[in-house]
Design a protein around this motif. Structure first.
Motif, PDB file in Angstrom:
ATOM      1  N   ARG A   1     -17.126  -4.351  -5.840  1.00 47.26           N
ATOM      2  CA  ARG A   1     -17.608  -4.798  -4.559  1.00 47.26           C
ATOM      3  C   ARG A   1     -17.893  -4.216  -3.004  1.00 47.26           C
ATOM      4  O   ARG A   1     -18.605  -5.167  -3.248  1.00 47.26           O
ATOM      5  N   VAL A   2     -16.989  -3.633  -3.373  1.00 44.52           N
ATOM      6  CA  VAL A   2     -16.572  -3.221  -2.063  1.00 44.52           C
ATOM      7  C   VAL A   2     -17.412  -2.050  -1.508  1.00 44.52           C
ATOM      8  O   VAL A   2     -17.818  -1.292  -0.330  1.00 44.52           O
TER       9      VAL A   2
ATOM     10  N   GLY B   1      -6.395  -9.947  -3.058  1.00 47.80           N
ATOM     11  CA  GLY B   1      -6.854  -9.926  -4.211  1.00 47.80           C
ATOM     12  C   GLY B   1      -7.787  -9.453  -5.808  1.00 47.80           C
ATOM     13  O   GLY B   1      -8.020  -9.926  -6.546  1.00 47.80           O
ATOM     14  N   ALA B   2      -7.757  -8.546  -4.634  1.00 46.70           N
ATOM     15  CA  ALA B   2      -9.133  -7.697  -5.445  1.00 46.70           C
ATOM     16  C   ALA B   2      -8.425  -6.759  -6.674  1.00 46.70           C
ATOM     17  O   ALA B   2      -7.938  -6.157  -5.474  1.00 46.70           O
ATOM     18  N   ASN B   3      -8.727  -6.759  -7.701  1.00 45.91           N
ATOM     19  CA  ASN B   3      -7.998  -5.132  -8.216  1.00 45.91           C
ATOM     20  C   ASN B   3      -8.909  -4.210  -7.977  1.00 45.91           C
ATOM     21  O   ASN B   3      -9.579  -3.718  -6.957  1.00 45.91           O
TER      22      ASN B   3
ATOM     23  N   MET C   1     -12.794 -13.437  -5.827  1.00 41.07           N
ATOM     24  CA  MET C   1     -11.979 -13.102  -6.698  1.00 41.07           C
ATOM     25  C   MET C   1     -10.313 -14.068  -7.443  1.00 41.07           C
ATOM     26  O   MET C   1      -9.967 -13.227  -9.067  1.00 41.07           O
ATOM     27  N   ARG C   2     -10.038 -14.656  -7.131  1.00 38.99           N
ATOM     28  CA  ARG C   2      -8.978 -15.748  -7.910  1.00 38.99           C
ATOM     29  C   ARG C   2     -10.165 -17.051  -8.711  1.00 38.99           C
ATOM     30  O   ARG C   2      -9.365 -17.409  -9.549  1.00 38.99           O
TER      31      ARG C   2
ATOM     32  N   HIS D   1      -2.625  -6.113  -5.080  1.00 45.30           N
ATOM     33  CA  HIS D   1      -3.328  -7.893  -4.500  1.00 45.30           C
ATOM     34  C   HIS D   1      -3.473  -8.491  -5.501  1.00 45.30           C
ATOM     35  O   HIS D   1      -3.317  -9.706  -5.540  1.00 45.30           O
TER      36      HIS D   1
ATOM     37  N   PHE E   1     -16.163  -6.924   5.712  1.00 43.84           N
ATOM     38  CA  PHE E   1     -17.122  -6.129   4.537  1.00 43.84           C
ATOM     39  C   PHE E   1     -18.631  -5.870   5.263  1.00 43.84           C
ATOM     40  O   PHE E   1     -19.129  -7.089   5.250  1.00 43.84           O
TER      41      PHE E   1
ATOM     42  N   PHE F   1     -14.785 -14.259  -0.294  1.00 44.97           N
ATOM     43  CA  PHE F   1     -14.632 -12.573  -1.082  1.00 44.97           C
ATOM     44  C   PHE F   1     -13.149 -13.242  -1.816  1.00 44.97           C
ATOM     45  O   PHE F   1     -12.676 -13.020  -3.573  1.00 44.97           O
TER      46      PHE F   1
ATOM     47  N   ALA G   1     -10.039  -5.854   0.527  1.00 44.83           N
ATOM     48  CA  ALA G   1      -9.730  -6.211  -0.539  1.00 44.83           C
ATOM     49  C   ALA G   1      -8.905  -6.643  -1.471  1.00 44.83           C
ATOM     50  O   ALA G   1      -8.416  -7.302  -1.957  1.00 44.83           O
ATOM     51  N   ARG G   2      -7.612  -5.316  -1.350  1.00 40.92           N
ATOM     52  CA  ARG G   2      -7.042  -4.965  -2.186  1.00 40.92           C
ATOM     53  C   ARG G   2      -5.795  -6.353  -2.128  1.00 40.92           C
ATOM     54  O   ARG G   2      -5.672  -7.166  -2.678  1.00 40.92           O
TER      55      ARG G   2
ATOM     56  N   PHE H   1       0.879  -0.689   0.144  1.00 42.04           N
ATOM     57  CA  PHE H   1       0.057  -0.322  -0.024  1.00 42.04           C
ATOM     58  C   PHE H   1       1.154   1.587   0.046  1.00 42.04           C
ATOM     59  O   PHE H   1       0.395   2.384  -0.317  1.00 42.04           O
TER      60      PHE H   1
ATOM     61  N   LYS I   1     -12.760  -3.686  -8.744  1.00 46.33           N
ATOM     62  CA  LYS I   1     -13.228  -4.928  -8.639  1.00 46.33           C
ATOM     63  C   LYS I   1     -13.639  -4.489  -6.921  1.00 46.33           C
ATOM     64  O   LYS I   1     -14.295  -4.949  -6.417  1.00 46.33           O
TER      65      LYS I   1
ATOM     66  N   HIS J   1     -21.457  -5.238   4.610  1.00 45.45           N
ATOM     67  CA  HIS J   1     -22.929  -5.294   3.373  1.00 45.45           C
ATOM     68  C   HIS J   1     -22.772  -6.830   2.837  1.00 45.45           C
ATOM     69  O   HIS J   1     -23.579  -7.149   1.735  1.00 45.45           O
ATOM     70  N   MET J   2     -22.030  -8.086   3.188  1.00 42.13           N
ATOM     71  CA  MET J   2     -21.746  -9.491   2.589  1.00 42.13           C
ATOM     72  C   MET J   2     -22.051 -10.402   4.440  1.00 42.13           C
ATOM     73  O   MET J   2     -21.157  -9.863   5.529  1.00 42.13           O
TER      74      MET J   2
END
Lengths: 379, 286
Positions: free
Chosen positions: B201-202, B192-194, A109-110, A80, A94, A105, B188-189, A59, B197, A96-97
């Motif tokens: 998604r988030v 594995g989410a770019n 993503m994979r 990622h 998250f 998740f 999220a990153r 990051f 996404k 909302h999940m």
């Protein structure tokens, strides 16, 4: 600082530096983390540990230096694509999940097949002892349960490296200790290399294979918890880890591996390692509170201070005292309440003799200008 | 030692002070409620009067209405130009809101998460349509459009509305975004989410309450807008507020009151819809 490794390190930090304008948050950090090792970055807030973690996670880009993960420089790899899992202090589930969707998740993503994801989610829920919670939402869970879901979410993708960013900071003390044990029991059999960030030295000592103590952007000492506790390298570590008496000392004489130091009018013979203070120098002597004993009368043939108890307090298993010796020196003394001194308890105002239980556990540090005692106390 | 001290009696002033405090407390809340109710009445009463008046059975706008009927609403339906302008207002407001949501959500990101010089200045600039007199904006937009030689049309009207309603979307989205834990994105990153996404998604699902609220405000202020529309609607592109304005100027019959009632009703419906949408997303939030 670094110890010889039998296997090549999983993660190597080579001179990692991160500057924010004129401020250097992380300063030339070198670190090797062995596969399966549980390493803790420990330091006061603002010491750079979180910045370093963000650099590893991707990051933040380091200003200089290299981050090497399993032999590959990952400085330019997007977060990622690093396959590094993170558990955050506030879990960052998250909202909302559902629990199941949170855990799924990373796998989604994979682009894993549905059936495999469902199986893996079930497996993870069982692993973190939350079967039957799959349809709950994060806000319906307690802090400890959210913590476990966060862990399950990260472990589901089988990360190469696990980063724990103050994961217990939001829990109350009792639950924190329980979760420390639980997390450790969960992670150890999986053998995942873990970097744990905390400012809580107790937590660091309890959980880690090795502790890297950070101060002002640098790693001051990186050793096994016992070594950090018993043989701190400098005043900062001595002060930061556990409770210490840091006493102004005068070096009266030096032999090859021994020093004669005078503290508050009493002479001690102390072992030193190379690089210790030399004769005539001002120094700091470190004695742990549990390494001091009290008695009513001075024991024969043992150096001891005469003092007055200034406070006495119950701290559960131990009694904690403060004893004033000489004019100004204050000694923190902690004695187990059960066995010691036949259960004798002193009160403020009592005259006592203070002796060192184990002189070999006493440390002496040279007073450098940048390590004045107490000037960098624990924050 | 404590036993040696004689037990102390609470001095009488304590009880007196307690009573005085209670009276003061009640007076305070009575005052607050009084002012709040007065303000509410002042704000709502005119609207209630016009809505009531629209149900009159008589020939003129009066209050209280002379008998109750829906005849003026029926007359509205019969007036073709009213139907056309109402539909156009719906189309313009929907289109403008759609564009404003896309632009506003996109703009909210750098305003909240960005770290660059002049961020506050940019924020003020993007909010300026809320502060600028819309009459001035309408005139300026008209001059601009004619200067670049674009004929007045529905798309031009939509774009001019976008400029004045986009601040609502930016404001509410930015407020939602500021409340959103930045670690959600990092989580999220790292899983594995770019970036794309992660957003879809988030982030976006968690911003929906803010976006819905902003969109509702945006829709209402476009639907109700008169000043900008007056300049940019052109003679053949009439909106409902313009029609209402014309009818009031011409002859003040209860049909005008009926249009007002419809405007109030639509506004209410949009607010309720937004409230419902926000409530739905709240259900799965903290």
């Amino acid at each position: 600082m670094s110890r010889p490794m039998q296997t090549p390190a999983d993660l190597c930090l080579v001179g990692v530096t991160r500057r924010y304008g004129p401020v250097t948050a992380v300063d030339r950090v070198h670190l090797d983390v062995a596969p399966g090792e549980f390493l803790t970055l420990l330091g006061p807030s603002g010491c750079g540990k979180t910045t370093l973690l963000k650099c590893i996670a991707g990051f933040l880009a380091p200003t200089a230096g290299e981050i090497v993960l399993r032999g590959e420089v990952i400085n330019d790899v997007l977060p990622h694509l690093r396959n590094i899992g993170i558990v955050f202090q506030h879990y960052a589930l998250f909202p909302h999940m559902t629990v199941a969707e949170n855990i799924a998740f990373g796998l989604a993503m994979r682009k894993r097949p549905r059936a495999e994801i469902a199986r893996r989610v079930d497996e993870m829920l069982r692993l973190v002892k939350l079967p039957g919670f799959s349809e709950r939402y994060p806000h319906q869970l307690s802090g400890g349960q959210q913590q476990r879901v966060a862990l399950a979410r990260v472990l589901a993708v089988e990360p190469v490296l696990l980063l724990l960013d103050e994961p217990f900071g939001a829990l109350d003390k009792k639950l924190r200790v329980q979760m420390q044990i639980e997390v450790k029991q969960l992670i150890t059999p999986l053998g995942v290399t873990t970097i744990f960030v905390t400012h809580d030295q107790e937590e660091a000592i309890r959980m880690s294979d090795r502790v890297a103590v950070m101060n002002a952007g640098r790693i001051v000492q990186c050793d096994a918890p016992g070594v950090i506790y018993d043989r701190p390298r400098d005043v900062f570590v001595a002060d930061f880890i556990g409770t210490s008496n840091l006493l102004d000392a005068k070096v009266r004489g030096a032999h090859t591996d021994r020093l004669r130091v005078e503290v508050a009018g009493v002479s001690f013979e102390v072992r030193v390692e190379a690089g210790g203070p030399t004769s005539g120098e001002a120094a700091v002597m470190m004695v742990r509170p549990e390494n001091l004993a009290l008695s009513d009368t001075p024991p024969p043939e043992q150096p001891c201070w005469a003092g007055v108890v200034s406070f006495a307090l119950h701290a559960g298993p131990v009694m904690e005292y403060e004893v004033i010796v000489g004019d100004t020196s204050r000694l923190r003394v902690s004695r187990p309440r059960m066995q010691a001194e036949g259960g004798k308890v002193w009160s403020p105002g009592d005259r006592v003799a203070v002796t060192v239980v184990d002189p070999s556990a006493v440390r002496v540090f040279a007073t450098h200008a940048d390590h004045a005692p107490r000037s960098q106390s624990t924050s | 030692m404590a036993g040696a001290v004689a037990p102390r009696v609470a001095p009488p002033s304590v009880a007196a002070g307690r009573l005085g405090g209670r009276v003061g407390h009640m007076a305070f809340w009575a005052g607050i409620w009084g002012v709040a109710l007065a303000a509410l009445l002042y704000l709502l009463l005119p609207t209630l009067i016009i809505v009531f008046a629209s149900f009159t059975a008589g020939e003129y706008i009066t209050f209280p209405p002379q008998g109750l009927s829906l005849r003026w609403f029926g007359r509205l339906m019969a007036l073709e130009e009213v139907r056309i302008s109402a539909w156009r207002s719906v189309v313009v407001a929907t289109g403008a809101t759609a564009v404003a949501v896309v632009l506003g959500v996109a703009a909210a990101f750098p305003l909240v998460r960005g770290q660059f010089a002049g961020r506050e200045a940019l924020n003020a600039l993007l909010m300026s349509p809320l502060i600028l007199p819309s009459l001035v904006y309408g005139l300026a937009a008209l001059m601009f459009v004619s200067a670049i030689g674009v004929p007045l049309s529905v798309p031009v009207l939509v774009l001019s509305h976008v400029a004045i309603i986009v601040p609502y979307v930016i404001r509410t989205t930015a407020a939602s975004l500021a409340l959103l834990d930045p670690h959600l994105e990092e989580a999220a990153r790292s899983l594995g989410a770019n970036a794309w996404k992660t957003f879809v998604r988030v982030i976006l699902p968690n911003l929906l309450p803010g976006v819905a609220t902003g969109a509702a405000f945006a829709f209402i202020s476009s639907f109700d807008n008169l000043t900008v529309s007056l300049f940019l609607a052109g003679p053949r592109v009439e909106t409902l507020p313009i029609r209402l304005f014309a009818m009031i100027n011409f002859d003040l019959d209860p049909a005008a009151a009926a249009i007002s009632a419809v405007l109030v009703l639509v506004t209410f419906a949009v607010v309720l819809l937004a409230h419902w949408a926000v409530g739905l997303t709240r259900l799965v939030r903290l």
